[in-house]
Design a protein around this motif. Sequence first.
Motif, PDB file in Angstrom:
ATOM      1  N   ILE A   1      10.042  14.390  -2.820  1.00  0.00           N
ATOM      2  CA  ILE A   1       8.937  13.686  -2.942  1.00  0.00           C
ATOM      3  C   ILE A   1       9.224  12.220  -2.245  1.00  0.00           C
ATOM      4  N   VAL A   2       8.522  11.731  -1.217  1.00  0.00           N
ATOM      5  CA  VAL A   2       8.823  10.690  -0.518  1.00  0.00           C
ATOM      6  C   VAL A   2       7.381   9.836  -0.609  1.00  0.00           C
ATOM      7  N   CYS A   3       7.389   8.619  -1.066  1.00  0.00           N
ATOM      8  CA  CYS A   3       6.413   7.895  -0.935  1.00  0.00           C
ATOM      9  C   CYS A   3       6.466   6.690   0.117  1.00  0.00           C
ATOM     10  N   ILE A   4       5.292   6.979   1.052  1.00  0.00           N
ATOM     11  CA  ILE A   4       5.463   6.067   2.354  1.00  0.00           C
ATOM     12  C   ILE A   4       4.598   4.611   2.072  1.00  0.00           C
ATOM     13  N   VAL A   5       5.120   3.673   2.385  1.00  0.00           N
ATOM     14  CA  VAL A   5       4.546   2.120   1.898  1.00  0.00           C
ATOM     15  C   VAL A   5       4.407   1.665   3.135  1.00  0.00           C
ATOM     16  N   ARG A   6       3.380   0.774   2.830  1.00  0.00           N
ATOM     17  CA  ARG A   6       3.049  -0.359   4.192  1.00  0.00           C
ATOM     18  C   ARG A   6       3.175  -1.576   3.327  1.00  0.00           C
ATOM     19  N   ARG A   7       3.450  -2.642   3.763  1.00  0.00           N
ATOM     20  CA  ARG A   7       3.520  -4.221   3.243  1.00  0.00           C
ATOM     21  C   ARG A   7       2.098  -4.624   3.471  1.00  0.00           C
ATOM     22  N   VAL A   8       1.801  -4.383   5.035  1.00  0.00           N
ATOM     23  CA  VAL A   8       0.559  -4.894   5.182  1.00  0.00           C
ATOM     24  C   VAL A   8      -0.091  -4.015   5.777  1.00  0.00           C
ATOM     25  N   PRO A   9      -1.671  -4.207   5.836  1.00  0.00           N
ATOM     26  CA  PRO A   9      -2.317  -3.080   6.293  1.00  0.00           C
ATOM     27  C   PRO A   9      -2.094  -2.268   7.929  1.00  0.00           C
TER      28      PRO A   9
ATOM     29  N   GLY B   1     -13.530  14.556   6.806  1.00  0.00           N
ATOM     30  CA  GLY B   1     -14.629  15.060   5.900  1.00  0.00           C
ATOM     31  C   GLY B   1     -13.868  15.270   4.221  1.00  0.00           C
ATOM     32  N   THR B   2     -12.675  15.166   4.190  1.00  0.00           N
ATOM     33  CA  THR B   2     -12.044  15.060   2.975  1.00  0.00           C
ATOM     34  C   THR B   2     -12.093  13.890   2.140  1.00  0.00           C
ATOM     35  N   ARG B   3     -11.608  13.828   0.774  1.00  0.00           N
ATOM     36  CA  ARG B   3     -11.432  12.358   0.278  1.00  0.00           C
ATOM     37  C   ARG B   3     -10.242  12.099  -0.289  1.00  0.00           C
ATOM     38  N   GLY B   4      -9.161  12.853   0.155  1.00  0.00           N
ATOM     39  CA  GLY B   4      -7.811  12.272  -0.222  1.00  0.00           C
ATOM     40  C   GLY B   4      -7.439  13.239  -1.353  1.00  0.00           C
ATOM     41  N   ASP B   5      -5.923  12.756  -1.669  1.00  0.00           N
ATOM     42  CA  ASP B   5      -5.227  13.801  -2.489  1.00  0.00           C
ATOM     43  C   ASP B   5      -4.815  13.141  -3.718  1.00  0.00           C
TER      44      ASP B   5
ATOM     45  N   VAL C   1       4.359  19.111   2.882  1.00  0.00           N
ATOM     46  CA  VAL C   1       2.732  18.979   2.841  1.00  0.00           C
ATOM     47  C   VAL C   1       2.757  17.387   2.694  1.00  0.00           C
ATOM     48  N   ARG C   2       1.849  16.989   3.228  1.00  0.00           N
ATOM     49  CA  ARG C   2       1.507  15.330   3.319  1.00  0.00           C
ATOM     50  C   ARG C   2      -0.029  15.267   2.529  1.00  0.00           C
ATOM     51  N   MET C   3       0.204  14.307   1.623  1.00  0.00           N
ATOM     52  CA  MET C   3      -0.684  13.968   0.933  1.00  0.00           C
ATOM     53  C   MET C   3      -1.439  12.349   1.023  1.00  0.00           C
ATOM     54  N   ARG C   4      -2.480  12.179   1.121  1.00  0.00           N
ATOM     55  CA  ARG C   4      -3.144  11.043   1.554  1.00  0.00           C
ATOM     56  C   ARG C   4      -3.866  10.275   0.228  1.00  0.00           C
ATOM     57  N   PRO C   5      -3.863   9.067   0.355  1.00  0.00           N
ATOM     58  CA  PRO C   5      -4.544   8.473  -1.104  1.00  0.00           C
ATOM     59  C   PRO C   5      -6.134   8.445  -1.061  1.00  0.00           C
ATOM     60  N   ARG C   6      -6.696   8.799  -2.133  1.00  0.00           N
ATOM     61  CA  ARG C   6      -8.169   9.054  -2.022  1.00  0.00           C
ATOM     62  C   ARG C   6      -8.844   7.750  -1.392  1.00  0.00           C
ATOM     63  N   ALA C   7      -9.975   8.195  -0.945  1.00  0.00           N
ATOM     64  CA  ALA C   7     -10.539   7.267   0.030  1.00  0.00           C
ATOM     65  C   ALA C   7     -11.811   6.594  -1.085  1.00  0.00           C
ATOM     66  N   LEU C   8     -11.812   5.183  -0.806  1.00  0.00           N
ATOM     67  CA  LEU C   8     -12.871   4.553  -1.806  1.00  0.00           C
ATOM     68  C   LEU C   8     -14.336   5.182  -1.906  1.00  0.00           C
TER      69      LEU C   8
ATOM     70  N   PHE D   1       0.787  -1.193   0.151  1.00  0.00           N
ATOM     71  CA  PHE D   1       0.101  -0.021   0.151  1.00  0.00           C
ATOM     72  C   PHE D   1       0.913   1.099   0.074  1.00  0.00           C
ATOM     73  N   ILE D   2       0.479   2.335  -0.623  1.00  0.00           N
ATOM     74  CA  ILE D   2       1.047   3.564  -0.489  1.00  0.00           C
ATOM     75  C   ILE D   2       0.143   4.218   0.856  1.00  0.00           C
ATOM     76  N   ASN D   3       0.804   4.333   1.785  1.00  0.00           N
ATOM     77  CA  ASN D   3       0.271   5.229   2.823  1.00  0.00           C
ATOM     78  C   ASN D   3      -0.044   6.575   2.547  1.00  0.00           C
ATOM     79  N   GLU D   4       1.033   7.307   2.133  1.00  0.00           N
ATOM     80  CA  GLU D   4       0.938   8.784   2.061  1.00  0.00           C
ATOM     81  C   GLU D   4       2.095   9.177   1.000  1.00  0.00           C
ATOM     82  N   ILE D   5       2.072  10.592   0.444  1.00  0.00           N
ATOM     83  CA  ILE D   5       3.224  10.964  -0.125  1.00  0.00           C
ATOM     84  C   ILE D   5       3.465  12.385   0.627  1.00  0.00           C
ATOM     85  N   ASP D   6       4.858  12.449   0.947  1.00  0.00           N
ATOM     86  CA  ASP D   6       5.381  13.545   1.722  1.00  0.00           C
ATOM     87  C   ASP D   6       5.985  14.502   0.541  1.00  0.00           C
ATOM     88  N   VAL D   7       5.726  15.868   0.525  1.00  0.00           N
ATOM     89  CA  VAL D   7       6.505  16.628  -0.208  1.00  0.00           C
ATOM     90  C   VAL D   7       7.396  17.637   0.691  1.00  0.00           C
TER      91      VAL D   7
END
Length: 308
Positions: free
Chosen positions: A285-293, A256-260, A241-248, A208-214
């Motif tokens: 630009i750093v992509c933060i990863v998770r291998r399992v939830p 209340g936001t849907r992600g970036d 600036v931290r960015m989150r994946p779009r919610a399902l 999973f890509i947990n977030e993107i940090d700029v």
Amino acid sequence: MKFTRRSFITLATPFALSLPAIAQTPIVAERGRFTDEQLPLAREQLLKQVNAERAAAGLSELKLDDLASSVANEHARDMAAREFLSHWGSDGRKPFQRYGLAGGTAAVQENCSAATDINSVSPARVLNDLRDMHQSMLDEVPPQDGHRKTILDPYHTHVGFGIALNDRSLRLDELYLARYLQIDPMTTEAKPGATVRISGRLLNPSHFINEIDVYYEPLPTPPDINWLRIARSVSFSEDVVRMRPRALPGTVYRDGTRGDFDWDHKGQFHASIKLFRNEPGIYTIVCIVRRVPNDKGFPGAQVCILSK
């Protein structure tokens, strides 16, 4: 702290980066001199040493990375020629900036080491010194064990080694990489305030890509040589600036936001990155990863953009 053969100065940092310095004074007879011709052998020796250490700790084997070795070698030469030891280069750039602006896309950690007035500059003796320099990093004990943590980081996948000898002054630079994403070709330069696009895919689509940090930092300037000779920690800027994946579909985050940025179940992602300072600088630009939830997120890719 005194040792039988060498003395060490260490400095732990938030990135598990630290700087040991090694000094020797006796001079012995030597045959030949270590040159760039021995670099492949030296790197092979260090790679075997690292992988043996990781295997003993139950960790995965690292692969040698050519670009990381090239970038590390330039920094080692810089340090040896100007007689300093630092994570900063004489141009003021940090390790992840050197690697990223050279085209690297993996996340980076760095170990640096120096040996001064070495006994001999013969190939065999220099190879032995390099083994000892690396071993001194592995032998660190808490809380001053930044090098050891970097060597035994379970998320690393690749490594590069830079080695330089100037007179009897030896430098070793190790760049450890975490490569979990394939980043599509993208620009490495843009104007201040521009929007750039980053895309790619996870090498393992179950991750999973947990977030993107700029992160933003002003353009570096060459430090004073005396500043470079003082051991100090290095880290990313606090201007981020931290960015989150779009919610399902049909879901939102608690605020209340849907992600970036967009992603899919095949591990593909793409994001539009706003260079948020209207002034020259370097964005990392750093992509933060998770291998399992429930995994702790870790840097799994990184790119740098020069804005001017």
